[in-house]
Design a protein around this motif. Structure first.
Motif: not given
Ligand code: F6R
Length: 258
Positions: A35-36, A38, A81, A134, A139, A142, A168-169
């Motif tokens: 996953a990407t 944070s 990503y 999550i 979700h 995505f 924020r990214f």
């Molecule tokens: C990223 C992904 C998304 C993130 C989710 C939570 O590859 O698939 O589902 O896991 O948006 O993002 P963070 O960890 O930044 O709160």
């Protein structure tokens, strides 16, 4: 079966690292689902430290598959990503470029790219350990609320909530892409084991709904209830909307049989 344990961000990353090290030691050709966002970054940092200290087994046979990619970012964009995982995973662990598979976000050939990604994933033998975050709207990858629960890798429109969360990214909301290529829910469910991480109060409603409520396309993460081996690590804030307490504490989490 879903196991839920409370762990702060650092504890969760350390526990996840133990799962990775155990898997790498047992299976030289392990397939990791990345996953990407944070949530998993501390895990990648810790694994990178272990790699730098020569504390990981030989990783030359492993491979990794990303969950998703933005559609339409210029090649090499720092927030694509592929770029993020090349920095945070491939480089930190000292892996070759060909050990990382990311769905293509090139909008000139999306349909064939989705098929090619599914073919590569199937050819790998399948994901042994899938990391998930999550979204605040529930979700995973995505797969936004309202989509089919039986989906495979496909193009999807990002919800306004997700674009706001991910601004924020980027420099501004306008720069956040409107679409992504994502593994489908059915694709994700085929992983052998799933580890979902959720930190912060903004995840509390989604997490509680996903694991205490019905399985519904309005909350895509709820589909994880159908998987035989899911571990959810949440900090206290992300656990705050659960009605069924107490949850396991990470200290008593039986990692020995991981
Ligand atoms: C990223 C992904 C998304 C993130 C989710 C939570 O590859 O698939 O589902 O896991 O948006 O993002 P963070 O960890 O930044 O709160």
């Amino acid at each position: 079966m879903v196991e839920i344990a409370v762990a702060d961000h650092g504890q969760a990353a350390a526990l996840a690292c133990r799962l990775f090290v155990d898997l790498f030691s047992r299976k030289t050709n392990a397939v990791i689902g990345l996953a990407t966002g944070s949530s998993p970054m501390e895990i990648y940092r810790m694994l990178g430290e272990l790699a730098a200290s020569n504390l990981l087994p030989d990783l030359s046979g492993i491979s990794a598959f990303a969950l998703d990619e933005y559609v339409g970012l210029p090649a090499g964009h720092a927030e694509s990503y592929r770029a993020v995982l090349t920095r945070e995973w491939t480089a930190r662990l000292g892996l070759r470029e060909d050990q990382l598979h990311v769905p293509s976000g090139d909008d000139s050939q999306l349909e064939s790219a989705a098929k090619a990604f599914e073919t590569a994933l199937a050819g790998s033998g399948g994901v042994d350990l899938q990391l998930l975050g999550i979204g605040s709207n529930g979700h995973i990858a995505f797969n936004e609320p309202g989509g089919p629960l039986s989906s495979r890798t496909h193009v999807t429109s990002l919800s306004e909530q997700t674009r706001l969360d991910n601004a924020r990214f980027f420099g501004s909301l306008d720069e956040v892409p409107a679409r992504s290529m994502t593994q489908g829910l059915q694709t994700i469910l085929e992983a052998e084991r799933i580890l979902l991480l959720a930190f912060g109060e903004q995840k509390a409603q989604a997490i509680a709904g996903a694991f205490e409520g019905p399985i519904t396309r309005d909350l895509p993460a709820s589909v994880l209830q159908t998987h035989p081996n899911v571990t959810v690590l949440v900090d206290e804030a992300a656990a705050s909307a659960f009605s069924r307490l107490p949850l396991n504490s990470a200290k008593s989490w039986p990692l020995q049989d991981a």
